[in-house]
Structures are given as C-alpha cells and as structure tokens.
Design a protein around this motif. Structure first.
Motif, PDB file in Angstrom:
ATOM      1  N   ARG A  80       0.833  -1.205   0.000  1.00 31.40           N
ATOM      2  CA  ARG A  80       0.000   0.000   0.000  1.00 31.40           C
ATOM      3  C   ARG A  80       0.868   1.256   0.000  1.00 31.40           C
ATOM      4  NH1 ARG A  80      -2.887  -3.083   3.864  1.00 31.40           N
ATOM      5  NH2 ARG A  80      -2.167  -1.768   5.581  1.00 31.40           N
ATOM      6  N   ALA A  81       1.937   1.240   0.792  1.00 31.64           N
ATOM      7  CA  ALA A  81       2.820   2.403   0.843  1.00 31.64           C
ATOM      8  C   ALA A  81       3.548   2.596  -0.485  1.00 31.64           C
ATOM      9  CB  ALA A  81       3.830   2.246   1.984  1.00 31.64           C
ATOM     10  N   ALA A  82       3.925   1.491  -1.142  1.00 28.90           N
ATOM     11  CA  ALA A  82       4.587   1.593  -2.445  1.00 28.90           C
ATOM     12  C   ALA A  82       3.650   2.218  -3.475  1.00 28.90           C
ATOM     13  CB  ALA A  82       5.043   0.212  -2.903  1.00 28.90           C
ATOM     14  N   SER A  83       2.394   1.803  -3.458  1.00 27.98           N
ATOM     15  CA  SER A  83       1.407   2.378  -4.379  1.00 27.98           C
ATOM     16  C   SER A  83       1.220   3.863  -4.105  1.00 27.98           C
ATOM     17  CB  SER A  83       0.071   1.642  -4.246  1.00 27.98           C
ATOM     18  OG  SER A  83       0.202   0.289  -4.623  1.00 27.98           O
ATOM     19  N   TRP A  84       1.177   4.224  -2.822  1.00 29.71           N
ATOM     20  CA  TRP A  84       1.047   5.630  -2.451  1.00 29.71           C
ATOM     21  C   TRP A  84       2.256   6.422  -2.941  1.00 29.71           C
ATOM     22  CZ3 TRP A  84       3.755   9.257   0.233  1.00 29.71           C
ATOM     23  CH2 TRP A  84       3.056  10.425   0.602  1.00 29.71           C
ATOM     24  N   LEU A  85       3.463   5.860  -2.773  1.00 31.55           N
ATOM     25  CA  LEU A  85       4.673   6.556  -3.215  1.00 31.55           C
ATOM     26  C   LEU A  85       4.657   6.783  -4.718  1.00 31.55           C
ATOM     27  CD1 LEU A  85       7.516   7.681  -2.785  1.00 31.55           C
ATOM     28  CD2 LEU A  85       8.395   5.333  -2.876  1.00 31.55           C
ATOM     29  N   ARG A  86       4.229   5.798  -5.482  1.00 27.21           N
ATOM     30  CA  ARG A  86       4.180   5.953  -6.940  1.00 27.21           C
ATOM     31  C   ARG A  86       3.226   7.077  -7.345  1.00 27.21           C
ATOM     32  NH1 ARG A  86       3.861   0.108  -6.530  1.00 27.21           N
ATOM     33  NH2 ARG A  86       5.891  -0.825  -7.065  1.00 27.21           N
ATOM     34  N   ARG A  87       2.151   7.255  -6.575  1.00 29.22           N
ATOM     35  CA  ARG A  87       1.172   8.304  -6.901  1.00 29.22           C
ATOM     36  C   ARG A  87       1.598   9.687  -6.411  1.00 29.22           C
ATOM     37  NH1 ARG A  87      -2.253   4.558  -4.518  1.00 29.22           N
ATOM     38  NH2 ARG A  87      -2.732   6.019  -2.831  1.00 29.22           N
ATOM     39  N   HIS A  88       2.535   9.720  -5.462  1.00 28.72           N
ATOM     40  CA  HIS A  88       2.882  10.996  -4.827  1.00 28.72           C
ATOM     41  C   HIS A  88       4.383  11.294  -4.910  1.00 28.72           C
ATOM     42  CE1 HIS A  88      -0.994   9.887  -2.955  1.00 28.72           C
ATOM     43  NE2 HIS A  88      -1.203  11.183  -2.887  1.00 28.72           N
ATOM     44  N   THR A  89       5.015  10.879  -5.979  1.00 23.98           N
ATOM     45  CA  THR A  89       6.462  11.088  -6.083  1.00 23.98           C
ATOM     46  C   THR A  89       6.835  12.568  -6.062  1.00 23.98           C
ATOM     47  OG1 THR A  89       6.266  10.902  -8.495  1.00 23.98           O
ATOM     48  CG2 THR A  89       6.920   8.923  -7.288  1.00 23.98           C
ATOM     49  N   VAL A  90       6.029  13.411  -6.709  1.00 24.23           N
ATOM     50  CA  VAL A  90       6.349  14.840  -6.728  1.00 24.23           C
ATOM     51  C   VAL A  90       6.266  15.423  -5.327  1.00 24.23           C
ATOM     52  CG1 VAL A  90       5.644  17.102  -7.582  1.00 24.23           C
ATOM     53  CG2 VAL A  90       5.626  15.129  -9.121  1.00 24.23           C
ATOM     54  N   PRO A 101      15.718  10.585 -10.153  1.00 29.06           N
ATOM     55  CA  PRO A 101      15.319   9.980 -11.426  1.00 29.06           C
ATOM     56  C   PRO A 101      14.210   8.951 -11.255  1.00 29.06           C
ATOM     57  CG  PRO A 101      17.708  10.059 -11.237  1.00 29.06           C
ATOM     58  CD  PRO A 101      17.151  10.445  -9.890  1.00 29.06           C
ATOM     59  N   GLU A 102      13.394   8.838 -12.287  1.00 30.45           N
ATOM     60  CA  GLU A 102      12.270   7.911 -12.232  1.00 30.45           C
ATOM     61  C   GLU A 102      12.729   6.483 -11.949  1.00 30.45           C
ATOM     62  OE1 GLU A 102       8.502   6.423 -15.011  1.00 30.45           O
ATOM     63  OE2 GLU A 102       9.820   8.042 -15.675  1.00 30.45           O
ATOM     64  N   ALA A 103      13.841   6.076 -12.545  1.00 27.63           N
ATOM     65  CA  ALA A 103      14.323   4.707 -12.348  1.00 27.63           C
ATOM     66  C   ALA A 103      14.649   4.447 -10.876  1.00 27.63           C
ATOM     67  CB  ALA A 103      15.548   4.443 -13.214  1.00 27.63           C
ATOM     68  N   SER A 104      15.265   5.423 -10.213  1.00 22.87           N
ATOM     69  CA  SER A 104      15.584   5.265  -8.789  1.00 22.87           C
ATOM     70  C   SER A 104      14.320   5.236  -7.948  1.00 22.87           C
ATOM     71  CB  SER A 104      16.509   6.395  -8.324  1.00 22.87           C
ATOM     72  OG  SER A 104      17.784   6.296  -8.933  1.00 22.87           O
ATOM     73  N   LEU A 105      13.336   6.059  -8.305  1.00 22.92           N
ATOM     74  CA  LEU A 105      12.070   6.058  -7.569  1.00 22.92           C
ATOM     75  C   LEU A 105      11.332   4.740  -7.746  1.00 22.92           C
ATOM     76  CD1 LEU A 105      10.846   9.695  -8.240  1.00 22.92           C
ATOM     77  CD2 LEU A 105      11.503   8.729  -6.026  1.00 22.92           C
ATOM     78  N   CYS A 106      11.447   4.148  -8.921  1.00 19.08           N
ATOM     79  CA  CYS A 106      10.827   2.830  -9.138  1.00 19.08           C
ATOM     80  C   CYS A 106      11.469   1.788  -8.237  1.00 19.08           C
ATOM     81  CB  CYS A 106      10.955   2.422 -10.597  1.00 19.08           C
ATOM     82  SG  CYS A 106       9.863   3.331 -11.718  1.00 19.08           S
ATOM     83  N   ARG A 107      12.796   1.851  -8.107  1.00 20.43           N
ATOM     84  CA  ARG A 107      13.480   0.915  -7.208  1.00 20.43           C
ATOM     85  C   ARG A 107      13.090   1.179  -5.761  1.00 20.43           C
ATOM     86  NH1 ARG A 107      17.590   1.745 -11.097  1.00 20.43           N
ATOM     87  NH2 ARG A 107      18.629   3.393  -9.911  1.00 20.43           N
ATOM     88  N   ALA A 108      12.901   2.453  -5.412  1.00 20.22           N
ATOM     89  CA  ALA A 108      12.471   2.784  -4.057  1.00 20.22           C
ATOM     90  C   ALA A 108      11.104   2.187  -3.765  1.00 20.22           C
ATOM     91  CB  ALA A 108      12.430   4.301  -3.873  1.00 20.22           C
TER      92      ALA A 108
END
Length: 209
Positions: A80-90, A101-108
């Motif tokens: 759930r937290a990963a999904s939230w992070l993907r929606r709120h990266t900005v 970078p998007e690639a690093s955020l995806c790994r996060a």
C-alpha cells in the motif's frame, strides 16, 4: 553513547501522508519513518550506492510505514505504501528537496513494497521484483530492522535479528541506532515536536568530518 561516523539525511514525513492519522504518533509513525530514512541513507552511503539511489532509499524509508492501518500486524502495508509513493512522487521529492530519477524512484517503490515481507516468503513475482532493486531492498530492510529495539518494541520477537538480513551491518551502527531511538523518543516524551526531537537526536549523534 556512540557517534555516527558521518552525517545522514534527515527526512521527516508529513503527518498527512499517514493513512490513519493517529498512527502518525505511534510506534510506526513519524519518528520511526524518519529514523529509518536516516539509517537507510547511512547504509546506502556505506555500501557505495550513488547519490540518486541514496536519495531514493531515503524517501523509501520516510514513507515505508505511512499507509499502515494497524500499529501491530498489518500484512500488505508495504505494498500500500509503495502504491502511495508511486502516486505521490512529486510531493515526496519536493519535501526531500531534490530531484530523483524515475528509475531510482521505481526501485524505491519496490523496496517499500517488499520491506514487510521476509526474504524466505517472497513469491516468484516478488523475487523478480527484488532482482530489479536488490541493493535498495536490502538497505531498507536493514534500516527498518535497526530501529526495532526493545525501547520501542518490547517483545522478544521484535528485537533486531541481523542474521535475517542479506547485507552485513557495520559494527558501529547498531549501538548508534539504539542511541538514536532513545534520544529521539525521550525528546518526544519531554514534549518536543517530532521534527525537533529527531533533529536534536541527530545533532548529538553526528560529528563533523
């Protein structure tokens, strides 16, 4: 008390990021997430991750428990937290104060999704996801483990079991992490805000290079 050998990056999550507002002040709340973020940044630097992945794992630590619905057992809160992070990266990177970078955020996000799943319980899909971000997953799991001291979580089964990790933890870090917990929690009990409690603990644990 031990000193941390180098400064970390203190990233304090916003109260509004938590799925259940009262849990922002709980064992898995703002202070815990900020400490895990700080410890993850230290470990990431220790193991030679680049600046982008250090920032990414710092963000992962700050949000890894923010979507909990229960302060005890809560299966699936990592996803759930990963999904939230993907929606709120900005939102997250703006508070972090740097572009990631998007690639690093995806790994996060992968690290957040897997942080609450023991390695030996990974599904085939989770194993594949792990192989895309092994260093961030390992660092986040280790940082989360280091914040599970008896002062905060009293049951024996919550003690940090470093043998379950896939990376060695430097010998200086467990006692420093313990001191970080004690000092920040005591400051909170004494009436300091979350941010002030954490900043005070960081100042007393970090020495100039």
């Amino acid at each position: 008390m031990p000193s941390l050998p180098r400064p970390g990056l203190l990233f304090v999550p916003d109260r509004s990021w938590f799925a259940v507002p009262r849990l922002a002040d709980s064992n898995h709340g703002i202070r815990h997430n900020a400490r895990v973020s700080f410890l993850a940044a230290l470990l990431a630097e220790e193991y030679g991750l680049d600046d982008d992945d250090i920032a990414a794992v710092c963000a992962a630590g700050a949000v890894h428990d923010c979507r909990r619905r229960d302060d005890r057992t809560d299966p699936g809160h990592g996803q759930r937290a990963a999904s939230w992070l993907r929606r709120h990266t900005v939102t997250v990177t703006t508070v972090l104060g740097c572009e990631v970078p998007e690639a690093s955020l995806c790994r996060a996000a992968v690290a957040v999704a897997l942080h609450d799943v023991p390695y030996d319980r990974f599904t085939e899909e989770q194993e594949r996801a792990y192989r895309d971000a092994p260093h961030l997953v390992d660092v986040l799991k280790a940082a989360d483990c280091l914040d599970r001291y008896r002062y905060r979580l009293p049951l024996q089964r919550w003690w940090p079991d470093l043998t379950r990790l896939r990376i060695p933890v430097p010998g200086w870090l467990p006692p420093a992490a313990f001191a970080f917990v004690v000092r920040s929690e005591q400051a909170g009990l004494d009436g300091a805000s979350h941010r002030d409690a954490l900043a005070t603990a960081c100042q007393t644990l970090t020495r100039a290079q």
